[in-house]
Design a protein around this motif. Structure first.
Motif, PDB file in Angstrom:
ATOM      1  N   GLN A 176      13.759 -11.959  -5.895  1.00  0.00           N
ATOM      2  CA  GLN A 176      14.512 -10.944  -5.169  1.00  0.00           C
ATOM      3  C   GLN A 176      14.524 -11.264  -3.656  1.00  0.00           C
ATOM      4  O   GLN A 176      15.547 -11.112  -2.994  1.00  0.00           O
ATOM      5  N   ILE A 177      13.387 -11.710  -3.157  1.00  0.00           N
ATOM      6  CA  ILE A 177      13.297 -12.058  -1.740  1.00  0.00           C
ATOM      7  C   ILE A 177      14.184 -13.269  -1.419  1.00  0.00           C
ATOM      8  O   ILE A 177      14.924 -13.267  -0.444  1.00  0.00           O
ATOM      9  N   ALA A 205      11.256  -0.680  -4.404  1.00  0.00           N
ATOM     10  CA  ALA A 205      10.785  -0.522  -3.026  1.00  0.00           C
ATOM     11  C   ALA A 205      11.432  -1.564  -2.113  1.00  0.00           C
ATOM     12  O   ALA A 205      11.846  -1.260  -1.000  1.00  0.00           O
ATOM     13  N   PHE A 206      11.534  -2.778  -2.601  1.00  0.00           N
ATOM     14  CA  PHE A 206      12.167  -3.812  -1.781  1.00  0.00           C
ATOM     15  C   PHE A 206      13.652  -3.510  -1.582  1.00  0.00           C
ATOM     16  O   PHE A 206      14.176  -3.601  -0.473  1.00  0.00           O
ATOM     17  N   SER A 207      14.332  -3.120  -2.673  1.00  0.00           N
ATOM     18  CA  SER A 207      15.759  -2.806  -2.566  1.00  0.00           C
ATOM     19  C   SER A 207      15.998  -1.677  -1.574  1.00  0.00           C
ATOM     20  O   SER A 207      16.985  -1.673  -0.837  1.00  0.00           O
ATOM     21  N   LYS A 263       0.824  -1.209   0.000  1.00  0.00           N
ATOM     22  CA  LYS A 263       0.000   0.000   0.000  1.00  0.00           C
ATOM     23  C   LYS A 263       0.851   1.248   0.000  1.00  0.00           C
ATOM     24  O   LYS A 263       0.569   2.222  -0.679  1.00  0.00           O
ATOM     25  N   PHE A 264       1.895   1.252   0.828  1.00  0.00           N
ATOM     26  CA  PHE A 264       2.740   2.433   0.863  1.00  0.00           C
ATOM     27  C   PHE A 264       4.184   2.012   0.692  1.00  0.00           C
ATOM     28  O   PHE A 264       4.690   1.238   1.472  1.00  0.00           O
ATOM     29  N   SER A 265       4.836   2.530  -0.330  1.00  0.00           N
ATOM     30  CA  SER A 265       6.243   2.166  -0.424  1.00  0.00           C
ATOM     31  C   SER A 265       7.116   3.362  -0.743  1.00  0.00           C
ATOM     32  O   SER A 265       7.931   3.766   0.071  1.00  0.00           O
TER      33      SER A 265
END
Lengths: 304, 246
Positions: free
Chosen positions: B180-181, B148-150, B88-90
């Motif tokens: 990526q995870i 966002a994950f990075s 929802k929020f990144s």
């Protein structure tokens, strides 16, 4: 008889193409599902069909009525549940329902039989404000409000998004019984596993329909053999398989990896040898039937 | 997992709000490099527990440590050891790629020099060198998510919390994201996933399912399916949450 007929609908927002040449029809009394990710165009399409948005070109009818010319008539005959919870949060459960009944010149009593199974589950909380309901209860109230004027067709835009698995299951059971009562249901979802709960589905991506059919006919027409493979190291397994010369596609599926081979030349023995030589342990390789997600990804690759 | 070093330890944790018990005697450990799924129905007490694990709320009683830090007394150290990402929020849509990295790097307390080095590394790794000055809103959804994950792990946290990380994205992008995870986990980052999407749970090494404030089950997805005689995590969840097996 076709309840919904859509022919060559296009819709763009400035530069962004939301719907590109969409054509399909929905039979009376079926559950027709649009399966696709966020941004696929599902909401634009639903808004056009419930007459809240004008298409740029193309033609669509609902119950034989034109979505542009006959919008007033259509609005009386369809029930619409938008993706975002759009009831009045400051009104109670009962006040919301009464409000929607009144707008359509009916009463809760008159059509109570239609909503009884669903509404009776939230009736003990009828004096609670809608904003204070749990996700599953909000969804039941929204469905009751969409049903209270006895619509011929229901348009449900992502009714199960963000709702826990138990409430989702209950919701689909409700849709089945509405369908059995003769109501046509057009529903959208980003959950691929909900495809099998529909009579027919359209897979939609980037504004285009990839395929329309019965869910089991989509999976049976996949056309390739799939191996489900697992080892003690999924990350390494994915890398090693994608480096394998015969590899056509390899995708993680939970604790397994789904693998297809170029020209469908699959050899379990050779793969086993290759992976064992690379040090994989607890190796497990099983042929499996494709699911909707396998099909969706394969169609996505074909489309791009 | 080559090592079995514990990164999160929770024992007999309670959180009460007046007479309501939101977390009822939670006990579990999460290991280094593990992908741990934290599931539960709406209102089961997940959010309450996660707030405690992130150092945002204190338990009523019981013990918990995050990356070796105590949830009662070392909450600032906890916050520096974790990353967070939600569907929802990144990222800030009106900032560029590079600005987002700089912003979050700053929030996570990195030095300017480190941020500069990391920005370069991150852009190279994602193949986004030419997009450093693009606004987030002009990037395709899939790229945003990878970025966002990075960024959630830009400060090399011990643990990253992911809240419904892949909800609503297309299946191919979703799998690129899981790759990526897996990669981060194989490098030793512990990944703590909360989700409503039961198929996301299938990707986790172990999964816990909360019902009414308690942990009702905790095991590998495979074992859970065997135990409950279910074909999918969805069925396991329904059986547990509905109490069908009681």
């Amino acid at each position: 008889m076709n309840t919904v007929i859509v022919e060559n609908i296009h819709k763009s927002y400035k530069k962004i193409v939301a719907l590109e040449d969409i054509t399909f029809s929905v039979d009376k009394g079926e559950i027709f599902g649009f399966i696709g990710p966020d941004g696929a165009g599902k909401t634009s399409l639903f808004r056009i069909l419930v007459t809240l948005l004008l298409p740029d070109s193309g033609k669509a009818t609902v119950m034989g009525l034109d979505v542009v010319k006959d919008y007033k008539k259509i609005r009386k005959m369809v029930g619409y549940m938008p993706g975002r919870f759009s009831l009045y949060q400051d009104l109670t459960v009962e006040e919301n329902l009464t409000f929607f009944a009144t707008i359509f010149s009916t009463t809760i009593q008159e059509n109570y039989h239609l909503i009884k199974d669903i509404y009776s589950q939230i009736e003990p909380f009828k004096d609670r404000r809608a904003g204070a309901l749990s996700g599953g209860m909000k969804q039941k109230l929204a469905l009751s409000c969409a049903l209270i004027h006895k619509p011929e067709v229901l348009f449900l835009d992502e009714p199960t998004t963000g709702v826990d698995a138990v409430s989702r299951k209950e919701f689909w059971e409700m849709l089945k019984s509405l369908r059995n009562a003769g109501i046509t249901i057009v529903v959208s979802t980003p959950y691929m596993d909900e495809a099998s709960l529909c009579d027919r589905v359209a897979l939609i991506q980037n504004g285009s329909i990839l395929k329309i059919d019965k869910p089991d006919l989509i999976t049976s027409s996949f056309g390739k053999n799939i191996l489900a493979i697992r080892s003690s190291n999924i990350h390494k397994l994915l890398n090693d398989l994608s480096n394998y010369p015969a590899c056509d596609s390899v995708f993680p599926f939970g604790q397994y990896v789904h693998y297809t081979a170029k020209e469908n030349r699959i050899s379990k023995e050779e793969l086993e040898k290759y992976l064992t030589a690379l040090g994989h342990q607890q190796l497990e390789i099983n042929p499996i039937e494709p699911n909707i997600e396998d099909c969706f990804m394969s169609l996505m690759n074909e489309a791009s | 997992m080559s090592t079995r070093e514990k990164i999160i330890t929770v024992s007999n944790l309670y959180k009460k709000f007046g007479s309501f018990t939101a977390n009822d005697d939670l006990t579990f450990d999460v290991y280094k490099g593990e992908i741990f799924g934290f599931l539960g129905a709406n209102g089961a007490g997940k959010t309450t527990a996660i707030k405690i694990l992130c150092g945002l709320s204190k338990p009523t009683s019981g013990k918990a440590t995050i990356a070796g830090f105590d949830v009662y007394t070392q909450t600032e150290a906890i916050k520096n050891s974790i990353g967070y990402m939600s569907q929802k929020f990144s990222l800030y849509e009106d900032l560029t790629v590079a600005e987002n990295i700089r912003f979050f790097g700053g929030i996570y307390g990195m030095t300017r020099k480190d941020i500069k080095i990391k920005t370069q590394l991150l852009l190279d790794k994602l193949g986004l060198q030419d997009s450093a000055k693009k606004l987030i809103k002009d990037l395709p959804l899939g790229w945003r998510q990878k970025l966002a994950f990075s960024i959630a792990i830009v400060h090399d946290p011990k643990i990253v919390f992911l809240d419904e990380p892949t909800g609503g994205v297309d299946p191919i992008t979703r799998r690129q994201f899981w790759n990526q995870i897996y990669e981060a986990a194989s490098e030793g980052v512990t990944v703590f996933v909360t989700t409503h999407y039961m198929d996301e749970a299938e990707y986790c090494d172990r999964v816990s399912i909360m019902v009414d404030g308690r942990i009702a089950a905790l095991d590998t997805p495979q074992k859970l399916k065997e135990t409950f005689g279910a074909d999918s995590m969805n069925d396991v969840f329904i059986k547990l949450a509905r109490g069908d097996n009681k």
